[in-house]
Design an enzyme around this catalytic site. Structure first.
Site, short mmCIF file in Angstrom:
data_model
loop_
_atom_site.label_atom_id
_atom_site.label_comp_id
_atom_site.label_asym_id
_atom_site.label_seq_id
_atom_site.Cartn_x
_atom_site.Cartn_y
_atom_site.Cartn_z
CG ASN A 1 22.55 56.46 63.16
OD1 ASN A 1 23.40 56.21 62.28
ND2 ASN A 1 22.82 56.37 64.45
CE LYS B 1 21.96 52.72 65.72
NZ LYS B 1 21.89 52.50 67.12
CG HIS C 1 24.87 57.94 67.87
ND1 HIS C 1 25.08 56.76 68.56
CD2 HIS C 1 23.59 57.91 67.43
CE1 HIS C 1 23.97 56.03 68.50
NE2 HIS C 1 23.05 56.71 67.83
CD GLU D 1 25.21 53.03 68.48
OE1 GLU D 1 25.52 53.21 67.29
OE2 GLU D 1 24.09 52.61 68.83
CD GLU E 1 19.60 59.20 69.42
OE1 GLU E 1 18.77 58.66 68.69
OE2 GLU E 1 20.82 59.01 69.31
N GLY F 1 18.46 51.08 70.72
CA GLY F 1 18.64 49.70 70.26
C GLY F 1 18.18 48.66 71.25
CB SER G 1 13.51 51.72 71.18
OG SER G 1 14.70 51.01 71.51
C1 PEP Z 1 20.11 55.68 67.19
O1 PEP Z 1 20.99 54.97 66.77
O2 PEP Z 1 20.27 56.91 67.26
C2 PEP Z 1 18.87 55.07 67.64
C3 PEP Z 1 17.96 55.82 68.17
O3 PEP Z 1 18.75 53.70 67.46
P1 PEP Z 1 17.41 52.83 67.67
O4 PEP Z 1 16.29 53.56 66.96
O5 PEP Z 1 17.73 51.51 67.05
O6 PEP Z 1 17.16 52.77 69.15
#
Ligand code: PEP
Length: 263
Positions: free
Chosen positions: A13, A15, A100, A102, A172, A178, A217
């Site tokens: 992803n 973003k 997601h 976000e 998640e 992040g 992460s």
């Molecule tokens: C994500 O955006 O779905 C995500 C898991 O981001 P990160 O790996 O940066 O935590």
């Protein structure tokens, strides 16, 4: 050595990155070399921002790496300024991410809207990653199971078991996205098992085709710990997927783990 039931998936992803089309193409090319090498063991899908879908689609031709969008709307066409329909994506993409965190937190998407998006994307023939996960406060209050089951059940009510092989659920935890604070694999495992139980309740034996990912992460140093879990069919990766070299090492790590017995 027993192989895994489901092929692992690594989903990148990106973003709202990178800023330039040329950088998106370079990143896609950089990742596609490792992805092609391990294609028989790991499925890899890249999720660039909408404007870079076409140049990245072009760069990925013949590589076996799949393309997806980070979101879609639930209507097919019409007066919905700024939205992109699953039918439009279907010409270029195999995948779409919906729900997601976000989108949920920054743009107020509800469980019902996520469910509508997932159903519309399935209807258009896309494979769909439905994201679920609890916030930091919900985690601290011990509400993870309640929150994750609730989000997932609303989506599953609109999805047919016949689409199970095109459905992926990404667990998640919002507090892990992040932040560099990945959920301990044992903790992620217990929530991913819960996800599978809900899938089995909704889809019966067909739930076996649905893949469940961990995201939050994940990087080259910790991806193997998730890939080795029996409950985990791969990862949804944000930050680390923007570095071609690191993401390539992650592909190789998941390929290596796919041949070892699940724990
Ligand atoms: C994500 O955006 O779905 C995500 C898991 O981001 P990160 O790996 O940066 O935590």
């Amino acid at each position: 050595m027993a192989g895994r039931v489901r092929q692992p998936l690594l989903a990148a992803n990106w973003k709202m990155n990178p800023l330039a089309a040329a950088d998106a193409v370079e990143l896609a090319r950089g990742v596609s070399r490792a992805a092609s090498e391990h294609a028989s063991l790991v499925e890899v899908a890249l999720f660039p921002p909408f404007p870079w879908l076409l140049p990245v689609w072009d760069a990925l031709k013949g590589t076996g790496v799949e393309l997806g969008a980070q979101d879609c709307f639930w209507e097919r066409a019409g007066a919905f300024t700024g939205e992109v329909s699953p039918a439009m994506l279907a010409g270029w993409c195999a995948w779409v991410i919906v729900g997601h965190s976000e989108r949920r937190t920054l743009f107020g998407e509800t469980d019902e809207q996520v469910a509508l998006k997932a159903a519309a994307a399935m209807e258009a023939g896309l494979s769909v990653i439905v994201c679920v996960g609890e916030s930091e406060a919900q985690f601290a209050a011990g509400h993870t199971e309640h929150v994750v089951s609730g989000q997932l059940d609303v989506a599953l009510r609109r999805l047919a078991a016949s689409g199970a092989d095109r459905l992926v659920v990404a667990y998640e935890p919002v507090w892990a996205i992040g932040t560099g604070r990945n959920a301990e694999p044992a903790l992620a495992h217990s929530t991913m098992r819960l996800v599978r139980q809900r899938l089995e309740r909704a889809f019966g034996p067909r739930a076996a085709s649905v893949r469940v990912l961990y995201g939050g992460s994940v990087n080259a140093a910790n991806v193997t710990a998730y890939a080795q879990l029996e409950s985990c069919d791969g990862s949804l990766v944000g930050g680390a997927s923007l570095k071609a070299e690191e993401f390539s090492r992650m592909i190789a790590a998941v390929a290596a783990a796919s041949g070892s017995p699940a724990t």
